[in-house]
Design a protein around this motif. Structure first.
Motif, PDB file in Angstrom:
ATOM      1  N   THR A  64      33.622  33.620  83.279  1.00 51.04           N
ATOM      2  CA  THR A  64      33.799  34.347  82.014  1.00 51.04           C
ATOM      3  C   THR A  64      35.274  34.503  81.650  1.00 51.04           C
ATOM      4  N   ARG A  65      36.099  34.731  82.674  1.00 50.14           N
ATOM      5  CA  ARG A  65      37.526  34.929  82.400  1.00 50.14           C
ATOM      6  C   ARG A  65      38.138  33.690  81.750  1.00 50.14           C
ATOM      7  N   HIS A  66      37.760  32.523  82.281  1.00 47.79           N
ATOM      8  CA  HIS A  66      38.282  31.272  81.719  1.00 47.79           C
ATOM      9  C   HIS A  66      37.809  31.094  80.270  1.00 47.79           C
ATOM     10  N   LEU A  67      36.525  31.388  80.026  1.00 51.31           N
ATOM     11  CA  LEU A  67      35.997  31.258  78.658  1.00 51.31           C
ATOM     12  C   LEU A  67      36.724  32.208  77.707  1.00 51.31           C
ATOM     13  N   ASN A  68      37.009  33.428  78.181  1.00 52.30           N
ATOM     14  CA  ASN A  68      37.723  34.394  77.339  1.00 52.30           C
ATOM     15  C   ASN A  68      39.135  33.902  77.025  1.00 52.30           C
ATOM     16  N   THR A  69      39.791  33.327  78.036  1.00 54.02           N
ATOM     17  CA  THR A  69      41.153  32.810  77.831  1.00 54.02           C
ATOM     18  C   THR A  69      41.145  31.690  76.795  1.00 54.02           C
ATOM     19  N   VAL A  70      40.159  30.805  76.913  1.00 56.16           N
ATOM     20  CA  VAL A  70      40.038  29.694  75.956  1.00 56.16           C
ATOM     21  C   VAL A  70      39.871  30.250  74.539  1.00 56.16           C
ATOM     22  N   TRP A  71      39.041  31.288  74.395  1.00 60.84           N
ATOM     23  CA  TRP A  71      38.816  31.888  73.070  1.00 60.84           C
ATOM     24  C   TRP A  71      40.131  32.450  72.500  1.00 60.84           C
ATOM     25  N   VAL A  72      40.897  33.136  73.345  1.00 58.88           N
ATOM     26  CA  VAL A  72      42.179  33.703  72.878  1.00 58.88           C
ATOM     27  C   VAL A  72      43.123  32.584  72.428  1.00 58.88           C
ATOM     28  N   VAL A  73      43.203  31.518  73.221  1.00 62.83           N
ATOM     29  CA  VAL A  73      44.076  30.386  72.860  1.00 62.83           C
ATOM     30  C   VAL A  73      43.625  29.774  71.531  1.00 62.83           C
ATOM     31  N   LEU A  74      42.317  29.635  71.355  1.00 63.09           N
ATOM     32  CA  LEU A  74      41.788  29.061  70.106  1.00 63.09           C
ATOM     33  C   LEU A  74      42.114  29.957  68.913  1.00 63.09           C
ATOM     34  N   MET A  75      42.043  31.271  69.115  1.00 62.87           N
ATOM     35  CA  MET A  75      42.379  32.211  68.028  1.00 62.87           C
ATOM     36  C   MET A  75      43.856  32.081  67.653  1.00 62.87           C
TER      37      MET A  75
ATOM     38  N   PHE B 230      44.147  18.806  67.845  1.00 65.19           N
ATOM     39  CA  PHE B 230      43.724  18.102  69.061  1.00 65.19           C
ATOM     40  C   PHE B 230      43.578  19.077  70.234  1.00 65.19           C
ATOM     41  N   VAL B 231      44.554  19.999  70.351  1.00 64.66           N
ATOM     42  CA  VAL B 231      44.502  20.973  71.453  1.00 64.66           C
ATOM     43  C   VAL B 231      43.233  21.823  71.341  1.00 64.66           C
ATOM     44  N   LYS B 232      42.931  22.280  70.119  1.00 61.38           N
ATOM     45  CA  LYS B 232      41.735  23.101  69.916  1.00 61.38           C
ATOM     46  C   LYS B 232      40.455  22.305  70.214  1.00 61.38           C
ATOM     47  N   GLY B 233      40.399  21.103  69.670  1.00 61.17           N
ATOM     48  CA  GLY B 233      39.216  20.267  69.871  1.00 61.17           C
ATOM     49  C   GLY B 233      39.002  19.953  71.344  1.00 61.17           C
ATOM     50  N   ARG B 234      40.098  19.691  72.057  1.00 61.08           N
ATOM     51  CA  ARG B 234      40.018  19.367  73.486  1.00 61.08           C
ATOM     52  C   ARG B 234      39.448  20.552  74.275  1.00 61.08           C
ATOM     53  N   LEU B 235      39.898  21.758  73.931  1.00 61.14           N
ATOM     54  CA  LEU B 235      39.388  22.954  74.625  1.00 61.14           C
ATOM     55  C   LEU B 235      37.888  23.136  74.364  1.00 61.14           C
ATOM     56  N   VAL B 236      37.467  22.912  73.122  1.00 59.12           N
ATOM     57  CA  VAL B 236      36.040  23.043  72.794  1.00 59.12           C
ATOM     58  C   VAL B 236      35.231  22.012  73.587  1.00 59.12           C
TER      59      VAL B 236
ATOM     60  N   ILE C 239      34.573  29.606  65.795  1.00 62.28           N
ATOM     61  CA  ILE C 239      35.076  29.532  67.172  1.00 62.28           C
ATOM     62  C   ILE C 239      34.522  30.700  67.990  1.00 62.28           C
ATOM     63  N   THR C 240      34.473  31.882  67.364  1.00 62.93           N
ATOM     64  CA  THR C 240      33.941  33.046  68.075  1.00 62.93           C
ATOM     65  C   THR C 240      32.452  32.852  68.371  1.00 62.93           C
ATOM     66  N   ALA C 241      31.738  32.263  67.428  1.00 64.81           N
ATOM     67  CA  ALA C 241      30.318  31.963  67.666  1.00 64.81           C
ATOM     68  C   ALA C 241      30.176  31.009  68.851  1.00 64.81           C
ATOM     69  N   SER C 242      31.049  30.003  68.913  1.00 60.77           N
ATOM     70  CA  SER C 242      31.013  29.042  70.013  1.00 60.77           C
ATOM     71  C   SER C 242      31.283  29.731  71.351  1.00 60.77           C
ATOM     72  N   TRP C 243      32.256  30.644  71.327  1.00 63.34           N
ATOM     73  CA  TRP C 243      32.586  31.406  72.546  1.00 63.34           C
ATOM     74  C   TRP C 243      31.374  32.235  72.987  1.00 63.34           C
TER      75      TRP C 243
END
Lengths: 90, 196
Positions: A3-14, A46-52, B71-75
């Motif tokens: 979960t921590r990694h997923l949360n970090t990814v979300w913050v980076v994407l934001m 590209f960075v965002k797409g790669r993380l997704v 993006i939040t939905a994806s998360w």
């Protein structure tokens, strides 16, 4: 994926999304316009797409073939957009 | 980072999460969107002044808000899959519901954008830019609707306890489709709303 990694990814994407909006709203004031802004936007995209692809879709631990297909799509689309932009400059 | 000699190295999984069929569907969808994106970019190359002028009439903040929502939905969906994988279907269902709410928010924001354009008399034949804008974003809009239908189905089945560590195929397949919808918007937003 923990979960921590997923949360970090979300913050980076934001933050990256804020970056994209910031370039659109204020980029020109800080000299970030034209091809430079275009390059920055494509890199952020590209960075965002790669993380997704790697972390949300869960392809990080999967054989390169599958990661390659999706990241290859992202690279190909980015390259085509860049080429079209370059043609427009001429 | 050093790896101790006796530490077993994780071998990559042969297939992606979920059903293999959904991945072929995702690849087909990405191919279609890729052609659309290229058509927009090269169409712009032949009408730069028009595209730059018309882009200024778009609501960039609404586009950014929709990026945040998708993006939040994806998360949320990724968190749901993770929770179900740890035998916590109730938590997973709550994350799915949050994802559905964010996806619904996207439709509402986009609906306001469309209403604004239509009330200004803009339609597919207004000019080349709006032909691309309306068709490209509406094509994506329809995918968000399909994605939401899938998420609702996953939510119902997750609440019923249909998924768990031993049966992740359905939820992983639906989640992969939703992430594809997010991935496409990540390219669409800068391309249509920001790049000039």
């Amino acid at each position: 994926m923990n979960t921590r990694h997923l949360n970090t990814v979300w913050v980076v994407l934001m933050l990256a999304t804020l970056g994209t909006l910031g370039i659109g709203e204020f980029g020109a004031r800080f000299g970030l316009a034209g091809p430079l802004a275009m390059a920055a936007l494509l890199v952020i995209c590209f960075v965002k797409g790669r993380l997704v692809v790697l972390d949300f879709m869960g392809l990080r631990g999967v054989k390169f073939f599958w990661r390659g297909l999706l990241l290859g799509w992202l690279l190909l689309v980015s390259a085509l957009i860049a080429i079209a932009y370059w043609i427009a400059l001429k | 980072m050093d790896i101790a000699p006796d530490t077993p190295r994780a071998t990559p999984a042969a297939a992606p999460p979920g059903d293999l069929a959904i991945w072929f569907f995702i690849l087909a969808e990405l191919l279609a969107f890729g052609v659309f994106f290229a058509a927009y970019a090269f169409g712009r190359a032949h009408n730069v002044a028009l595209f730059n002028e018309m882009q200024q009439t778009l609501d960039r903040e609404a586009g950014a808000l929709n990026t945040v929502l998708l993006i939040t939905a994806s998360w949320c969906v990724a968190r749901a899959v993770e929770a179900v994988g740890r035998s916590r279907p109730a938590t997973g269902a709550r994350w799915l519901l949050a994802g559905i709410a964010c996806g619904g928010g996207f439709l509402v924001v986009k609906g306001f954008e469309y209403a604004d354009k239509f009330s200004a008399g803009i339609n597919l034949s207004t000019n080349t830019f709006y032909m691309f804008y309306l068709s490209l974003t509406f094509f994506h809009f329809m995918h968000v609707i399909l994605g939401l239908v899938i998420l609702v189905a996953l939510w119902v089945k997750t609440r019923q306890g249909a998924y768990g560590p031993a049966d992740m195929n359905g939820i992983e397949s639906g989640a992969a489709y939703w992430h594809m919808v997010d991935l496409v918007w990540i390219v669409l937003f800068p391309l249509v709303y920001v790049m000039r």
